[in-house]
Design an enzyme around this catalytic site. Structure first.
Site, PDB file in Angstrom:
ATOM      1  CG  ASP A 139     -36.391   7.394 -44.070  1.00 10.00           C
ATOM      2  OD1 ASP A 139     -37.024   7.196 -43.002  1.00 10.00           O
ATOM      3  OD2 ASP A 139     -36.671   8.278 -44.889  1.00 10.00           O
ATOM      4  CG  LEU A 140     -36.677   2.661 -39.217  1.00  6.95           C
ATOM      5  CD1 LEU A 140     -37.141   2.270 -37.823  1.00  6.95           C
ATOM      6  CD2 LEU A 140     -36.101   1.445 -39.909  1.00  6.95           C
ATOM      7  CB  ALA A 156     -39.265   5.107 -32.291  1.00 10.17           C
ATOM      8  CE1 TYR A 157     -43.426  11.830 -36.597  1.00  8.00           C
ATOM      9  CE2 TYR A 157     -44.395  11.470 -34.428  1.00  8.00           C
ATOM     10  CZ  TYR A 157     -44.229  12.254 -35.549  1.00  8.00           C
ATOM     11  OH  TYR A 157     -44.848  13.472 -35.625  1.00  8.00           O
ATOM     12  CB  THR A 158     -39.738   9.596 -29.939  1.00  5.10           C
ATOM     13  OG1 THR A 158     -38.820  10.564 -30.455  1.00  5.10           O
ATOM     14  CG2 THR A 158     -39.143   8.218 -30.054  1.00  5.10           C
ATOM     15  CE1 TYR A 206     -43.715   7.061 -29.660  1.00  6.78           C
ATOM     16  CE2 TYR A 206     -44.841   6.795 -27.556  1.00  6.78           C
ATOM     17  CZ  TYR A 206     -43.714   6.631 -28.337  1.00  6.78           C
ATOM     18  OH  TYR A 206     -42.596   6.021 -27.808  1.00  6.78           O
ATOM     19  CE  LYS A 209     -42.482   2.462 -29.908  1.00  4.29           C
ATOM     20  NZ  LYS A 209     -41.126   2.368 -30.533  1.00  4.29           N
ATOM     21  CD1 TRP A 268     -43.063   7.480 -18.218  1.00  3.52           C
ATOM     22  CD2 TRP A 268     -42.575   8.583 -16.337  1.00  3.52           C
ATOM     23  NE1 TRP A 268     -44.243   7.845 -17.625  1.00  3.52           N
ATOM     24  CE2 TRP A 268     -43.975   8.514 -16.472  1.00  3.52           C
ATOM     25  CE3 TRP A 268     -42.030   9.227 -15.221  1.00  3.52           C
ATOM     26  CZ2 TRP A 268     -44.842   9.076 -15.533  1.00  3.52           C
ATOM     27  CZ3 TRP A 268     -42.895   9.773 -14.275  1.00  3.52           C
ATOM     28  CH2 TRP A 268     -44.284   9.710 -14.440  1.00  3.52           C
TER      29      TRP A 268
HETATM   30  N1  LIG Z   1     -38.338   8.681 -24.752  1.00  2.00           N
HETATM   31  C1  LIG Z   1     -39.198   8.028 -23.985  1.00  2.00           C
HETATM   32  O1  LIG Z   1     -39.654   8.516 -22.954  1.00  2.00           O
HETATM   33  C2  LIG Z   1     -39.627   6.630 -24.355  1.00  2.00           C
HETATM   34  C3  LIG Z   1     -40.538   5.961 -23.531  1.00  2.00           C
HETATM   35  C4  LIG Z   1     -40.910   4.665 -23.864  1.00  2.00           C
HETATM   36  C5  LIG Z   1     -40.392   4.054 -24.983  1.00  2.00           C
HETATM   37  N2  LIG Z   1     -39.536   4.749 -25.782  1.00  2.00           N
HETATM   38  C6  LIG Z   1     -39.016   4.073 -26.976  1.00  2.00           C
HETATM   39  O2  LIG Z   1     -37.624   3.933 -26.829  1.00  2.00           O
HETATM   40  C7  LIG Z   1     -37.004   3.948 -28.109  1.00  2.00           C
HETATM   41  C8  LIG Z   1     -35.845   4.931 -28.118  1.00  2.00           C
HETATM   42  O3  LIG Z   1     -36.376   6.214 -27.852  1.00  2.00           O
HETATM   43  P1  LIG Z   1     -35.455   7.482 -27.586  1.00  2.00           P
HETATM   44  O4  LIG Z   1     -35.963   8.119 -26.359  1.00  2.00           O
HETATM   45  O5  LIG Z   1     -34.022   7.128 -27.698  1.00  2.00           O
HETATM   46  O6  LIG Z   1     -35.914   8.376 -28.817  1.00  2.00           O
HETATM   47  P2  LIG Z   1     -35.143   9.523 -29.602  1.00  2.00           P
HETATM   48  O7  LIG Z   1     -34.079  10.124 -28.774  1.00  2.00           O
HETATM   49  O8  LIG Z   1     -36.220  10.380 -30.172  1.00  2.00           O
HETATM   50  O9  LIG Z   1     -34.445   8.707 -30.763  1.00  2.00           O
HETATM   51  C9  LIG Z   1     -35.165   8.132 -31.800  1.00  2.00           C
HETATM   52  C10 LIG Z   1     -34.279   8.094 -33.016  1.00  2.00           C
HETATM   53  O10 LIG Z   1     -35.039   7.578 -34.116  1.00  2.00           O
HETATM   54  C11 LIG Z   1     -34.672   8.292 -35.273  1.00  2.00           C
HETATM   55  N3  LIG Z   1     -35.704   8.279 -36.297  1.00  2.00           N
HETATM   56  C12 LIG Z   1     -36.852   8.983 -36.354  1.00  2.00           C
HETATM   57  N4  LIG Z   1     -37.495   8.752 -37.511  1.00  2.00           N
HETATM   58  C13 LIG Z   1     -36.723   7.877 -38.199  1.00  2.00           C
HETATM   59  C14 LIG Z   1     -36.831   7.266 -39.465  1.00  2.00           C
HETATM   60  N5  LIG Z   1     -37.851   7.539 -40.284  1.00  2.00           N
HETATM   61  N6  LIG Z   1     -35.863   6.417 -39.867  1.00  2.00           N
HETATM   62  C15 LIG Z   1     -34.789   6.157 -39.071  1.00  2.00           C
HETATM   63  N7  LIG Z   1     -34.623   6.722 -37.869  1.00  2.00           N
HETATM   64  C16 LIG Z   1     -35.585   7.579 -37.441  1.00  2.00           C
HETATM   65  C17 LIG Z   1     -34.442   9.701 -34.786  1.00  2.00           C
HETATM   66  O11 LIG Z   1     -33.620  10.372 -35.725  1.00  2.00           O
HETATM   67  P3  LIG Z   1     -33.813  11.943 -35.949  1.00  2.00           P
HETATM   68  O12 LIG Z   1     -33.189  12.559 -34.750  1.00  2.00           O
HETATM   69  O13 LIG Z   1     -33.078  12.162 -37.229  1.00  2.00           O
HETATM   70  O14 LIG Z   1     -35.282  12.209 -36.044  1.00  2.00           O
HETATM   71  C18 LIG Z   1     -33.777   9.479 -33.435  1.00  2.00           C
HETATM   72  O15 LIG Z   1     -32.355   9.446 -33.554  1.00  2.00           O
HETATM   73  C19 LIG Z   1     -38.124   4.258 -29.112  1.00  2.00           C
HETATM   74  O16 LIG Z   1     -38.596   3.050 -29.654  1.00  2.00           O
HETATM   75  C20 LIG Z   1     -39.212   4.863 -28.248  1.00  2.00           C
HETATM   76  O17 LIG Z   1     -40.487   4.655 -28.819  1.00  2.00           O
HETATM   77  C21 LIG Z   1     -39.114   6.016 -25.495  1.00  2.00           C
END
Ligand SMILES: NC(=O)c1ccc[n+]([C@@H]2O[C@H](COP(=O)([O-])OP(=O)(O)OC[C@H]3O[C@@H](n4cnc5c(N)ncnc54)[C@H](OP(=O)(O)O)[C@@H]3O)[C@@H](O)[C@H]2O)c1
Length: 296
Positions: free
Chosen positions: A35-36, A59-61, A124, A128, A150
């Protein structure tokens, strides 16, 4: 090599895991496994897991919800990456951390280079950016920050492509923002890029890099392409029209950058060339989604 993959159930983490397996022993953890948000136990958990490489996809997304949960967003996105970086630094390991185009204010009109001035518009993006700064302060030499944008994939809980397919299945018309420009990025290509970087990790390539699929699009362009490509692949669709709208006609709690195209110039030599175009990537993702739906 012992690779710790955080966020293993997220859309990127899920896609990345099989690409890491040929590189070493993979320890894939979800929130329950690490748990981050729990800064107090993070260090001891890392010592137990004993990784030599950490790929932080957790991440908290929830971009809009972050406006009302700034402390949680800051703990997960802002503080924890610094602890991961410090661990990598102290143990002679490496951290690959995923960051975002939302660190920029979006007032630019040319692709952002990694060293361009930041200016997040919402909580957010601020969290980050805080994470990037915490990495720089605690373990810059042994960390690589990969900003992307995206992001969508066949896995995970939801994203723009899946939302469009769901809406387009039932409705003749959707309204989509046409004045925000970025680069849609498929987790499949991002995963390949991360896996290619791992064997190259060294203090010489530490710092900030940008990786997205090539090309630029508005959300409206992207939605139109999703429906065109999905139709060709036989997805069930009732959609007849995509209506372009302005950001002000679709108010959200968090403000988004109007322009957030990231330049991939710096990373291209490490990956053997530029990233695939976003439209090609979209076709691959839709093929994967269709194959998953077809499989028993
Ligand atoms: N999605 C986008 O459009 C986007 C764009 C730019 C950058 N990013 C970056 O890309 C990376 C991957 O994003 P993604 O799209 O794969 O996001 P995602 O599908 O929301 O996955 C994020 C994961 O982090 C976990 N998480 C949340 N809070 C946590 C905590 N306290 N401790 C441990 N794990 C935790 C979540 O688990 P739960 O499901 O249990 O909450 C989820 O499995 C992130 O760093 C994000 O900021 C994403």
């Amino acid at each position: 090599m012992r690779i710790l993959l955080t966020g293993a159930r997220g859309q990127l983490g899920e896609q990345l895991k099989p690409h890491l397996e040929p590189l070493g022993e993979v320890v894939a953890v979800d929130r329950a496994g690490l748990d981050l948000a729990d800064g107090a136990t993070l260090r001891s958990r890392l010592a137990e897991l004993a990784p030599t490489v950490i790929v932080n996809c957790a991440a908290y997304t929830a971009v809009d919800r972050a406006e009302t949960e700034p402390d949680l967003a800051a703990a997960v996105n802002g503080v924890a990456p610094g602890i991961l970086a410090a661990y990598a630094q102290e143990t002679g390991g490496y951290l690959i951390h995923i960051s975002t185009d939302y660190v920029f204010d979006g007032r630019g009109c040319r692709p952002y280079q990694p060293e361009a001035a930041t200016g997040p518009l919402g909580t957010y993006g601020q969290s980050k950016l805080q994470g990037e700064l915490a990495i720089a302060a605690n373990g810059a030499e042994r960390s690589l920050i990969l900003r992307t944008a995206w992001v969508y994939g066949a896995g995970g809980t939801g994203n723009f492509v899946k939302t469009m397919l769901r809406l387009g299945r039932d409705r003749p018309e959707v309204r989509v923002v046409a004045d925000q420009i970025g680069s849609p990025t498929w987790t499949g290509d991002l995963a390949i890029a991360i896996a290619r970087l791992i064997p190259q990790l060294s203090p010489k390539i530490s710092g900030i890099y940008h990786y997205t699929n090539s090309g630029a699009a508005s959300w409206y362009d992207f939605a139109t392409a999703i429906f065109e490509e999905a139709q060709l692949r036989g997805f069930p669709l009732a959609i007849e029209r995509v209506i372009p709208i302005a950001t002000e006609d679709y108010p959200t709690p968090a403000q988004r950058p109007a322009y957030s195209v990231l330049s991939g110039q710096k990373i291209a030599p490490l990956l053997g060339g530029p990233a695939p175009h976003w439209r090609v990537a979209l076709r691959h993702m839709l093929d994967e989604l269709r194959d998953r739906a077809d499989s028993p």
